[in-house]
Design a protein around this motif. Structure first.
Motif, PDB file in Angstrom:
ATOM      1  N   CYS A 258       0.827  -1.215   0.000  1.00 17.76           N
ATOM      2  CA  CYS A 258       0.000   0.000   0.000  1.00 17.76           C
ATOM      3  C   CYS A 258       0.858   1.261   0.000  1.00 17.76           C
ATOM      4  CB  CYS A 258      -0.925  -0.010   1.218  1.00 17.76           C
ATOM      5  SG  CYS A 258      -2.146  -1.332   1.221  1.00 17.76           S
ATOM      6  N   SER A 259       1.926   1.263   0.780  1.00 15.71           N
ATOM      7  CA  SER A 259       2.760   2.463   0.867  1.00 15.71           C
ATOM      8  C   SER A 259       3.505   2.737  -0.432  1.00 15.71           C
ATOM      9  CB  SER A 259       3.749   2.325   2.016  1.00 15.71           C
ATOM     10  OG  SER A 259       4.614   1.226   1.798  1.00 15.71           O
ATOM     11  N   ASP A 260       3.988   1.695  -1.089  1.00 12.06           N
ATOM     12  CA  ASP A 260       4.721   1.914  -2.337  1.00 12.06           C
ATOM     13  C   ASP A 260       3.790   2.406  -3.442  1.00 12.06           C
ATOM     14  OD1 ASP A 260       7.376   1.408  -3.870  1.00 12.06           O
ATOM     15  OD2 ASP A 260       5.847   0.405  -5.091  1.00 12.06           O
ATOM     16  N   ILE A 261       2.610   1.807  -3.513  1.00 15.72           N
ATOM     17  CA  ILE A 261       1.649   2.268  -4.524  1.00 15.72           C
ATOM     18  C   ILE A 261       1.263   3.721  -4.261  1.00 15.72           C
ATOM     19  CG2 ILE A 261      -0.686   1.941  -5.407  1.00 15.72           C
ATOM     20  CD1 ILE A 261      -0.334  -1.043  -4.960  1.00 15.72           C
ATOM     21  N   SER A 262       1.069   4.064  -2.990  1.00 17.19           N
ATOM     22  CA  SER A 262       0.727   5.447  -2.653  1.00 17.19           C
ATOM     23  C   SER A 262       1.873   6.393  -2.986  1.00 17.19           C
ATOM     24  CB  SER A 262       0.381   5.530  -1.165  1.00 17.19           C
ATOM     25  OG  SER A 262       0.119   6.863  -0.786  1.00 17.19           O
ATOM     26  N   ALA A 263       3.116   5.981  -2.690  1.00 15.18           N
ATOM     27  CA  ALA A 263       4.266   6.842  -2.976  1.00 15.18           C
ATOM     28  C   ALA A 263       4.455   7.036  -4.471  1.00 15.18           C
ATOM     29  CB  ALA A 263       5.522   6.250  -2.360  1.00 15.18           C
ATOM     30  N   GLN A 264       4.266   5.984  -5.250  1.00 17.76           N
ATOM     31  CA  GLN A 264       4.433   6.118  -6.699  1.00 17.76           C
ATOM     32  C   GLN A 264       3.331   6.971  -7.316  1.00 17.76           C
ATOM     33  OE1 GLN A 264       5.830   2.983  -9.225  1.00 17.76           O
ATOM     34  NE2 GLN A 264       6.128   1.576  -7.493  1.00 17.76           N
ATOM     35  N   SER A 265       2.145   6.912  -6.740  1.00 15.77           N
ATOM     36  CA  SER A 265       1.074   7.759  -7.267  1.00 15.77           C
ATOM     37  C   SER A 265       1.332   9.234  -6.970  1.00 15.77           C
ATOM     38  CB  SER A 265      -0.261   7.340  -6.647  1.00 15.77           C
ATOM     39  OG  SER A 265      -0.258   7.554  -5.251  1.00 15.77           O
ATOM     40  N   MET A 266       2.097   9.534  -5.914  1.00 15.18           N
ATOM     41  CA  MET A 266       2.431  10.922  -5.593  1.00 15.18           C
ATOM     42  C   MET A 266       3.536  11.466  -6.491  1.00 15.18           C
ATOM     43  SD  MET A 266       2.422  10.619  -1.440  1.00 15.18           S
ATOM     44  CE  MET A 266       3.162  12.230  -1.256  1.00 15.18           C
ATOM     45  N   GLY A 267       4.337  10.582  -7.092  1.00 16.93           N
ATOM     46  CA  GLY A 267       5.463  11.051  -7.887  1.00 16.93           C
ATOM     47  C   GLY A 267       5.095  11.594  -9.251  1.00 16.93           C
TER      48      GLY A 267
ATOM     49  N   LEU B  89      -0.783  -6.935  23.448  1.00 14.96           N
ATOM     50  CA  LEU B  89       0.336  -7.198  22.543  1.00 14.96           C
ATOM     51  C   LEU B  89      -0.126  -7.653  21.173  1.00 14.96           C
ATOM     52  CD1 LEU B  89       3.387  -7.525  22.043  1.00 14.96           C
ATOM     53  CD2 LEU B  89       3.213  -9.823  23.010  1.00 14.96           C
ATOM     54  N   GLU B  90      -1.168  -8.490  21.114  1.00 13.05           N
ATOM     55  CA  GLU B  90      -1.582  -9.035  19.816  1.00 13.05           C
ATOM     56  C   GLU B  90      -2.284  -8.013  18.937  1.00 13.05           C
ATOM     57  OE1 GLU B  90      -4.530 -10.477  23.012  1.00 13.05           O
ATOM     58  OE2 GLU B  90      -2.369 -10.298  22.726  1.00 13.05           O
ATOM     59  N   TYR B  91      -2.751  -6.891  19.523  1.00  6.86           N
ATOM     60  CA  TYR B  91      -3.424  -5.867  18.726  1.00  6.86           C
ATOM     61  C   TYR B  91      -2.496  -4.727  18.304  1.00  6.86           C
ATOM     62  CZ  TYR B  91      -7.858  -8.020  20.026  1.00  6.86           C
ATOM     63  OH  TYR B  91      -8.893  -8.898  20.186  1.00  6.86           O
ATOM     64  N   ARG B  92      -1.308  -4.693  18.849  1.00  4.26           N
ATOM     65  CA  ARG B  92      -0.403  -3.588  18.523  1.00  4.26           C
ATOM     66  C   ARG B  92       0.041  -3.589  17.071  1.00  4.26           C
ATOM     67  NH1 ARG B  92       3.039  -4.339  24.113  1.00  4.26           N
ATOM     68  NH2 ARG B  92       1.371  -3.635  25.501  1.00  4.26           N
ATOM     69  N   PRO B  93       0.344  -4.746  16.454  1.00  3.54           N
ATOM     70  CA  PRO B  93       0.707  -4.696  15.027  1.00  3.54           C
ATOM     71  C   PRO B  93      -0.391  -4.149  14.130  1.00  3.54           C
ATOM     72  CG  PRO B  93       1.414  -6.768  15.990  1.00  3.54           C
ATOM     73  CD  PRO B  93       0.556  -6.094  17.006  1.00  3.54           C
ATOM     74  N   VAL B  94      -1.661  -4.401  14.488  1.00  5.53           N
ATOM     75  CA  VAL B  94      -2.761  -3.863  13.676  1.00  5.53           C
ATOM     76  C   VAL B  94      -2.764  -2.341  13.737  1.00  5.53           C
ATOM     77  CG1 VAL B  94      -5.252  -3.867  13.357  1.00  5.53           C
ATOM     78  CG2 VAL B  94      -4.111  -5.930  14.099  1.00  5.53           C
ATOM     79  N   PHE B  95      -2.684  -1.825  14.946  1.00  4.22           N
ATOM     80  CA  PHE B  95      -2.682  -0.367  15.115  1.00  4.22           C
ATOM     81  C   PHE B  95      -1.454   0.267  14.476  1.00  4.22           C
ATOM     82  CE2 PHE B  95      -1.463   3.312  17.782  1.00  4.22           C
ATOM     83  CZ  PHE B  95      -2.533   4.133  17.489  1.00  4.22           C
ATOM     84  N   GLY B  96      -0.274  -0.329  14.751  1.00  2.09           N
ATOM     85  CA  GLY B  96       0.937   0.210  14.145  1.00  2.09           C
ATOM     86  C   GLY B  96       0.948   0.082  12.635  1.00  2.09           C
ATOM     87  N   GLY B  97       0.334  -0.996  12.115  1.00  2.00           N
ATOM     88  CA  GLY B  97       0.302  -1.178  10.663  1.00  2.00           C
ATOM     89  C   GLY B  97      -0.511  -0.117   9.952  1.00  2.00           C
ATOM     90  N   VAL B  98      -1.623   0.284  10.582  1.00  2.00           N
ATOM     91  CA  VAL B  98      -2.443   1.344   9.967  1.00  2.00           C
ATOM     92  C   VAL B  98      -1.653   2.649   9.885  1.00  2.00           C
ATOM     93  CG1 VAL B  98      -4.533   2.718  10.252  1.00  2.00           C
ATOM     94  CG2 VAL B  98      -4.582   0.263  10.717  1.00  2.00           C
ATOM     95  N   ILE B  99      -0.933   2.971  10.958  1.00  2.00           N
ATOM     96  CA  ILE B  99      -0.121   4.192  10.951  1.00  2.00           C
ATOM     97  C   ILE B  99       1.071   4.027  10.007  1.00  2.00           C
ATOM     98  CG2 ILE B  99       1.115   5.839  12.389  1.00  2.00           C
ATOM     99  CD1 ILE B  99      -1.847   5.588  13.030  1.00  2.00           C
ATOM    100  N   ALA B 100       1.619   2.810   9.939  1.00  2.00           N
ATOM    101  CA  ALA B 100       2.816   2.582   9.128  1.00  2.00           C
ATOM    102  C   ALA B 100       2.555   2.725   7.640  1.00  2.00           C
ATOM    103  CB  ALA B 100       3.383   1.186   9.417  1.00  2.00           C
ATOM    104  N   VAL B 101       1.314   2.561   7.193  1.00  2.00           N
ATOM    105  CA  VAL B 101       1.022   2.761   5.763  1.00  2.00           C
ATOM    106  C   VAL B 101       1.362   4.186   5.357  1.00  2.00           C
ATOM    107  CG1 VAL B 101      -0.823   2.833   4.049  1.00  2.00           C
ATOM    108  CG2 VAL B 101      -0.713   0.940   5.671  1.00  2.00           C
ATOM    109  N   GLY B 102       0.915   5.137   6.159  1.00  4.88           N
ATOM    110  CA  GLY B 102       1.252   6.530   5.857  1.00  4.88           C
ATOM    111  C   GLY B 102       2.725   6.832   6.052  1.00  4.88           C
ATOM    112  N   TRP B 103       3.334   6.238   7.093  1.00  6.21           N
ATOM    113  CA  TRP B 103       4.743   6.503   7.347  1.00  6.21           C
ATOM    114  C   TRP B 103       5.629   5.902   6.257  1.00  6.21           C
ATOM    115  CZ3 TRP B 103       7.838   9.647   9.567  1.00  6.21           C
ATOM    116  CH2 TRP B 103       9.167   9.302   9.802  1.00  6.21           C
ATOM    117  N   GLN B 104       5.336   4.681   5.839  1.00  6.44           N
ATOM    118  CA  GLN B 104       6.117   4.064   4.768  1.00  6.44           C
ATOM    119  C   GLN B 104       5.925   4.798   3.444  1.00  6.44           C
ATOM    120  OE1 GLN B 104       8.400   1.797   4.986  1.00  6.44           O
ATOM    121  NE2 GLN B 104       8.087   1.497   7.176  1.00  6.44           N
ATOM    122  N   THR B 105       4.760   5.389   3.266  1.00  9.02           N
ATOM    123  CA  THR B 105       4.569   6.238   2.083  1.00  9.02           C
ATOM    124  C   THR B 105       5.525   7.428   2.117  1.00  9.02           C
ATOM    125  OG1 THR B 105       2.238   5.601   1.974  1.00  9.02           O
ATOM    126  CG2 THR B 105       2.886   7.601   0.804  1.00  9.02           C
ATOM    127  N   TYR B 106       5.662   8.007   3.301  1.00 11.13           N
ATOM    128  CA  TYR B 106       6.595   9.127   3.447  1.00 11.13           C
ATOM    129  C   TYR B 106       8.036   8.678   3.214  1.00 11.13           C
ATOM    130  CZ  TYR B 106       9.579  12.494   5.827  1.00 11.13           C
ATOM    131  OH  TYR B 106      10.585  13.373   6.135  1.00 11.13           O
TER     132      TYR B 106
END
Length: 266
Positions: free
Chosen positions: A103-112, A221-238
């Motif tokens: 998701c992040s790579d597709i978003s980053a390429q669409s911004m370019g 602990l088991e829900y933290r990757p879900v929450f972090g993953g949602v935020i990480a989509v935008g961060w990895q796009t950056y």
């Protein structure tokens, strides 16, 4: 004979008196024990709260669910992810990283503003899959460490350690692997790391401390990757956007060098 009968009657009378006294003592002792037991039971019932199964459900004694547990389909999806996380943590982490980086790579390429490059997507997926398991172990270790009596101190320590240790290492890995997999030399890779990692680390302080603190404070602990993953989509796009800018800067630098070489040769 009269004397013998009188003696027998006196003995019987004395035995009857002893028997009645014994019965009175036994009755009084039983009565006292019953009274003590009843009083102890009454006191215990006054001080002992009723068992949960004996309580009548009312708005005061029915526990309320957290907000994130009352979101319907989203809650069921999160619970299914948590079950998969507990049963197969490695497979779940790899699949989560692949989805985030896709998701992040597709978003980053669409911004370019350029055409879609599937090679960049494959490169990002490889980087994400390789980093998923070490990142998982890092956050498991972080959740089990620095647990002090003060909860605020524990969370603050986890946030600081994560920012100082994990963020620079991960960003160096991300930009370095992006450069190496795209065919850059070691010198070019180092140049990209120098121009991207400090900027990304400074900007990460504006987002990830709050995300990390919220995750450790409110989420299991088991829900933290879900929450972090949602935020990480935008961060990895950056991060992908920063990497794309670095690639463009290196391309422009290479063009200038080639032009200078042509002018010298001419």
């Amino acid at each position: 004979m009269a004397v013998c009968s009188a003696c027998r009657s006196a003995i019987r009378r004395h035995i009857d008196i002893l028997r009645k006294q014994r019965q009175r003592r036994t009755y009084s002792s039983n009565t006292n024990n019953g009274t003590d037991l009843n009083s102890k039971t009454a006191k215990r019932s006054l001080h002992t709260p009723p068992r949960p199964q004996d309580q009548v459900p009312t708005p005061n004694n029915v526990p309320t669910l957290n907000f994130w547990q009352r979101l319907g389909p989203l809650t069921r999806a999160a619970q299914a992810y948590a079950r998969a996380q507990r049963k197969r943590p490695y497979v779940t982490q790899v699949c989560t990283s692949l989805f985030i980086y896709l998701c992040s790579d597709i978003s980053a390429q669409s911004m370019g503003g350029r055409d879609y490059d599937p090679t960049r997507t494959v490169r990002s997926l490889l980087i994400g899959s390789l980093s998923s398991i070490p990142s998982y172990h890092w956050f498991v270790w972080l959740s089990e460490s620095f647990n002090y009596p003060s909860r605020l101190l524990s969370i603050a320590t986890k946030v600081v350690v994560n920012q100082i240790c994990f963020t620079p290492v991960f960003n160096t890995y991300f930009f370095g692997m992006q450069a190496l997999l795209s065919g850059a030399t070691l010198a070019e890779t180092w140049d990209r790391i120098v121009h991207t990692v400090p900027v990304s680390c400074v900007n990460s302080c504006k987002l990830w401390p709050a995300v990390t603190a919220f995750s450790f404070a409110f989420l299991p602990l088991e829900y933290r990757p879900v929450f972090g993953g949602v935020i990480a989509v935008g961060w990895q796009t950056y991060l992908s956007y920063l990497n794309r800018l670095a690639e463009q800067r290196m391309a422009m630098k290479a063009e200038k060098l080639s032009e200078a070489e042509i002018e010298v040769a001419a």
